[in-house]
Structure formats: structure tokens, C-alpha cells
Design an enzyme around this catalytic site. Structure first.
Site, mmCIF file in Angstrom:
data_model
loop_
_atom_site.group_PDB
_atom_site.id
_atom_site.type_symbol
_atom_site.label_atom_id
_atom_site.label_comp_id
_atom_site.label_asym_id
_atom_site.label_seq_id
_atom_site.Cartn_x
_atom_site.Cartn_y
_atom_site.Cartn_z
ATOM 1 N N ASP A 11 0.881 -1.172 0.000
ATOM 2 C CA ASP A 11 0.000 0.000 0.000
ATOM 3 C C ASP A 11 0.915 1.217 0.000
ATOM 4 O O ASP A 11 1.425 1.614 1.042
ATOM 5 C CB ASP A 11 -0.903 -0.007 1.232
ATOM 6 C CG ASP A 11 -1.802 1.207 1.294
ATOM 7 O OD1 ASP A 11 -2.251 1.682 0.241
ATOM 8 O OD2 ASP A 11 -2.052 1.699 2.413
ATOM 9 N N GLU A 71 -1.276 -1.532 -4.737
ATOM 10 C CA GLU A 71 -2.528 -0.806 -4.911
ATOM 11 C C GLU A 71 -2.311 0.366 -5.855
ATOM 12 O O GLU A 71 -1.285 1.047 -5.788
ATOM 13 C CB GLU A 71 -3.048 -0.305 -3.562
ATOM 14 C CG GLU A 71 -4.436 0.294 -3.651
ATOM 15 C CD GLU A 71 -5.016 0.595 -2.291
ATOM 16 O OE1 GLU A 71 -5.690 -0.285 -1.727
ATOM 17 O OE2 GLU A 71 -4.775 1.715 -1.800
ATOM 18 N N ASP A 143 -2.287 1.192 7.267
ATOM 19 C CA ASP A 143 -1.487 0.988 6.056
ATOM 20 C C ASP A 143 -1.041 -0.467 5.931
ATOM 21 O O ASP A 143 -1.064 -1.032 4.836
ATOM 22 C CB ASP A 143 -0.275 1.924 6.057
ATOM 23 C CG ASP A 143 -0.680 3.383 6.095
ATOM 24 O OD1 ASP A 143 -1.360 3.835 5.162
ATOM 25 O OD2 ASP A 143 -0.331 4.066 7.069
#
Length: 185
Positions: A11, A71, A143
């Protein structure tokens, strides 16, 4: 006997990049590890990007994943923030690629839909479902939980991606149509 595959989910963020590793054996998911790679907001951009690079390299060396998933970036109203996030995302894509890993990319809405069932899920819902799907996981930050969600998403979509890649024509409208359908799934 089914092979076990380790997946690194990332991420990306300039201040905090979450990472999470799961192992997949058939349809069985298992938690391996998760954490954060951070950079200091007072440092210049190049130094911050180097910190992310070095930190992710240490994660890849320690966790030894077989595949990676990152992502995709969402667009902020602030163009400067979006650009910086894009540069951090570039590092997140580059590190596993430099290490010879195949790298997949997933839209945030697809990650949320895969893990929670809704493409507009809140961070708390993602964290709760990650803990449900990976009972041994206890990510210390949103996160890290998001990174585990990216890894879970890849675990769920990797077989379909492989089938599409094997059957799709290398170019043409058919391959583009299949790729768009996969992105919407």
C-alpha cells in the site's frame, strides 16, 4: 500436492508505505508478516524515495515473496500530493520488479470489494476483515492492514489473471476487452 506461493502486498505512500505478506496453498491463506516502511517528512523527496526503496528491498530480502501486488493510486484534489504519491508508488512497483518478481496492480475499490464485499468500505472495515481472514495477523496500522488486503486480493485474483494471460491474444480488441473486464471484477 499444491505449491505454496508467498505474496507481498504493498500500500504505497510517501510518509508510510504498508507491506503485508501472505502465503497461499491452494485456497488456504496464511499470515506471514506485515509492517511499515517510513520516510521523514522533513527530508527532501529524493531522500524519502530512497528510504522507501531501501526499506522495501529489506522486506523483499527478509520475506522472500514469489509475487507482489501494489494498490493503484487514486487522484487527490491536490495535484502535488498526487504526484508525490505516484512517485512513491513507482518505487513500490520498481523494487519487486528489480528483484525479479511478477507485479500485479489493483484498484482500491477492487481491493475493498474483494476483502469486505463493498467497493466503498471504510479503513476500519478493511482492518476487521483482514483480521477475520488472517486470524494470526494483528497489523499495527491501517497501512499495514491495507497492504495485507492487497495481498489477499491478489491471492483471490491471480488464477484468473493467469488464465486470461494464457488465453488472451497478445494484442487486439479481444485482449483489451478481457483486461477491462478483469479490472472491473
Amino acid at each position: 500436492m499444491t505449491d505454496t506461493v508467498r505474496i507481498l502486498g504493498i500500500d504505497p505512500g510517501l510518509r508510510r508505505t504498508g507491506w503485508g505478506v501472505v502465503s497461499v496453498t491452494g485456497t488456504r491463506l496464511a499470515y506471514v508478516g506485515c509492517g511499515l516502511v517510513t520516510s521523514e517528512s522533513g527530508d527532501d523527496l529524493a531522500t524519502r524515495l530512497r528510504c522507501l526503496h531501501d526499506g522495501l528491498m529489506r522486506v523483499v530480502e527478509a520475506m522472500r515473496p514469489d509475487e507482489a501486488a501494489v494498490e493503484e493510486t487514486f487522484v487527490n484534489k491536490d495535484g502535488q500530493s498526487t504526484l508525490k504519491l505516484g512517485q512513491a508508488r513507482g518505487v513500490a512497483l520498481l523494487v519487486p520488479a528489480l528483484c525479479g518478481l511478477p507485479v500485479a496492480e489493483y484498484a482500491a475499490n477492487l481491493v475493498k470489494k474483494t476483502v469486505v464485499g463493498s467497493g466503498h468500505a471504510e479503513k476500519a472495515q478493511i482492518g476487521a476483515m483482514v483480521r477475520f481472514l488472517l486470524p494470526k495477523a494483528d497489523p499495527e496500522s491501517a497501512d499495514a492492514a491495507d497492504a495485507l488486503a492487497v495481498a489477499i486480493t491478489h491471492a483471490n485474483h491471480r488464477a484468473a489473471r493467469a488464465r486470461v494471460a494464457a488465453h488472451a491474444a497478445p494484442s487486439g480488441r479481444g485482449a483489451a476487452r478481457i483486461a477491462r473486464a478483469m479490472a472491473r471484477a
